[in-house]
Design a protein around this motif. Structure first.
Motif, PDB file in Angstrom:
ATOM      1  N   ASN A 151       4.859 -16.971   3.744  1.00 62.44           N
ATOM      2  CA  ASN A 151       3.981 -18.090   3.382  1.00 62.44           C
ATOM      3  C   ASN A 151       2.560 -17.637   3.067  1.00 62.44           C
ATOM      4  OD1 ASN A 151       5.853 -20.171   3.493  1.00 62.44           O
ATOM      5  ND2 ASN A 151       5.548 -20.518   5.685  1.00 62.44           N
ATOM      6  N   GLU A 176       6.373 -16.867   8.222  1.00 60.15           N
ATOM      7  CA  GLU A 176       4.909 -16.923   8.240  1.00 60.15           C
ATOM      8  C   GLU A 176       4.312 -15.853   7.340  1.00 60.15           C
ATOM      9  OE1 GLU A 176       3.985 -16.578  12.363  1.00 60.15           O
ATOM     10  OE2 GLU A 176       4.300 -18.720  12.793  1.00 60.15           O
ATOM     11  N   ASP A 226       6.817 -22.407  -4.368  1.00 66.58           N
ATOM     12  CA  ASP A 226       7.237 -23.369  -3.346  1.00 66.58           C
ATOM     13  C   ASP A 226       8.755 -23.450  -3.238  1.00 66.58           C
ATOM     14  OD1 ASP A 226       4.623 -23.957  -2.732  1.00 66.58           O
ATOM     15  OD2 ASP A 226       4.525 -25.744  -4.017  1.00 66.58           O
ATOM     16  N   ARG A 240      12.568 -21.672   4.248  1.00 61.30           N
ATOM     17  CA  ARG A 240      12.233 -22.495   5.419  1.00 61.30           C
ATOM     18  C   ARG A 240      13.466 -23.214   5.959  1.00 61.30           C
ATOM     19  NH1 ARG A 240       8.662 -25.337   3.083  1.00 61.30           N
ATOM     20  NH2 ARG A 240       6.958 -23.900   3.511  1.00 61.30           N
ATOM     21  N   LYS A 288       9.915 -20.570  -1.054  1.00 64.87           N
ATOM     22  CA  LYS A 288       9.462 -20.735   0.328  1.00 64.87           C
ATOM     23  C   LYS A 288      10.187 -21.892   1.017  1.00 64.87           C
ATOM     24  CE  LYS A 288       4.960 -18.622  -0.490  1.00 64.87           C
ATOM     25  NZ  LYS A 288       3.488 -18.773  -0.547  1.00 64.87           N
ATOM     26  N   ASN A 289      10.437 -22.970   0.292  1.00 68.97           N
ATOM     27  CA  ASN A 289      11.156 -24.105   0.880  1.00 68.97           C
ATOM     28  C   ASN A 289      12.603 -23.743   1.199  1.00 68.97           C
ATOM     29  OD1 ASN A 289       8.925 -25.780   0.747  1.00 68.97           O
ATOM     30  ND2 ASN A 289       9.477 -26.652  -1.230  1.00 68.97           N
TER      31      ASN A 289
END
Length: 320
Positions: free
Chosen positions: A173, A170, A153, A160, A156-157
């Motif tokens: 993720n 995408e 996470d 993002r 990915k955060n």
């Protein structure tokens, strides 16, 4: 001082061949005095023996004027290029590391022996101590991998919030530890390099790679094949190691270290998560396990971290 003068001033400067887990491998050993503390280097990758490699004889007097440096290109790259098929595991390399430490202790029975490990190499230093808690006298680890590499996470955060194109995000993720491909890892790695400070902080002064590359090309211990095998080498088709790396969790091993284990961690490193290191050390209640955060630094060691390394090595030796 010129390279040839550095080499001639060293009491020890020799290319050795050691049997490590049944494989003959070249190891460079050099230092100005034979009674200096010994530093065994464990490089990152897997399979990236730069900058501290078998080819760097005489290139780093700031190290060899204070320590005996042991440079090992792990099997599969550099001077020890070899096809790393899927029979190789993390434990294969831990065994090689333990064998190397044994050879060095036999060669220097009265010297303190430390490890300086980086990224992938930090997995080896942690698991070495799980197997043999006093294999060396201390460890300095840079970019210590604990768990949740790449697919987590935190990564990915960060992506993002980075402005990465939606389609790339995408795809990332959708990647899991169970379904990843080498292309997925390359996508995540390239995205972290391009859109974040995870690898190289923009405020950090970069190491002078030009002189290092020139030094490797002209090394008395490297030929052109060895130099090319810094990048294109026996790890090209290996999948077994990354399957293990993505699942590794060294929390308990690190909590229990019985020798000084100092982690140097870049403040923007999310590949080997700095937040994870802080939480781990805080929860361990182990005075042997410590960390120092290096400002304006990512996962790749830059000038800031290497400057801190020298002082931390000297401080550590004083307490041994």
């Amino acid at each position: 001082m010129k390279r040839k003068d550095v080499i001639s001033n060293n009491e020890i400067s020799e290319l050795c061949v050691f049997l490590l887990d049944g494989y003959e491998q070249k190891v460079l050993i050099e230092g100005r005095k034979k009674d200096f503390p010994v530093i065994i280097t464990l490089h990152g990758g897997p399979g990236t023996p730069i900058p501290l490699s078998v080819g760097c004889r005489g290139l780093f007097p700031e190290l060899t004027d204070n320590f005996i440096m042991v440079y090992w290109d792990q099997i599969g790259c550099g001077a020890n290029n070899y096809v790393i098929d899927d029979t190789f595991s993390i434990d294969s390399f831990v065994q090689m590391t333990e064998d190397l430490a044994g050879h060095i202790k036999k060669k220097f029975p009265n010297n303190k022996v430390l490890i300086f490990s980086t990224s992938w190499g930090s997995i080896l230093s942690a698991k070495l101590l799980e197997r043999n808690s006093h294999a060396v006298d201390a460890v300095i680890a840079c970019g210590q991998i604990v768990k949740n590499v790449f697919i987590c996470d935190e990564v990915k955060n960060a992506l993002r919030q980075s402005g990465i194109p939606k389609k790339k995000l995408e795809k990332i993720n959708d990647v899991t530890v169970e379904n990843f491909t080498s292309k997925d890892l390359q996508l995540i790695s390239n995205s972290l390099r391009r859109y974040t400070d995870a690898y190289q902080n923009k405020l950090d002064a970069k190491a002078p790679m030009g002189p290092i590359i020139k030094g490797l090309i002209t090394s008395p211990d490297y030929n052109m094949k060895d130099f090319k095998a810094i990048v294109v080498n026996g790890y090209k088709k290996n999948k077994s190691l990354w399957k293990e790396i993505l699942r590794v969790n060294l929390t308990e091993q690190l909590k229990k270290v019985e020798i000084p284990y100092i982690i140097l961690q870049g403040d923007t490193d999310i590949i080997a998560s700095t937040q994870t290191i802080k939480e781990l050390v805080s929860a361990s209640n182990n005075t042997n396990l410590r960390y120092k955060v290096v400002a304006n630094t990512g996962h790749i060691p830059g000038v800031n971290l290497m400057n801190m390394l020298l002082s931390v090595l000297q401080e550590t030796i004083q307490i041994l």
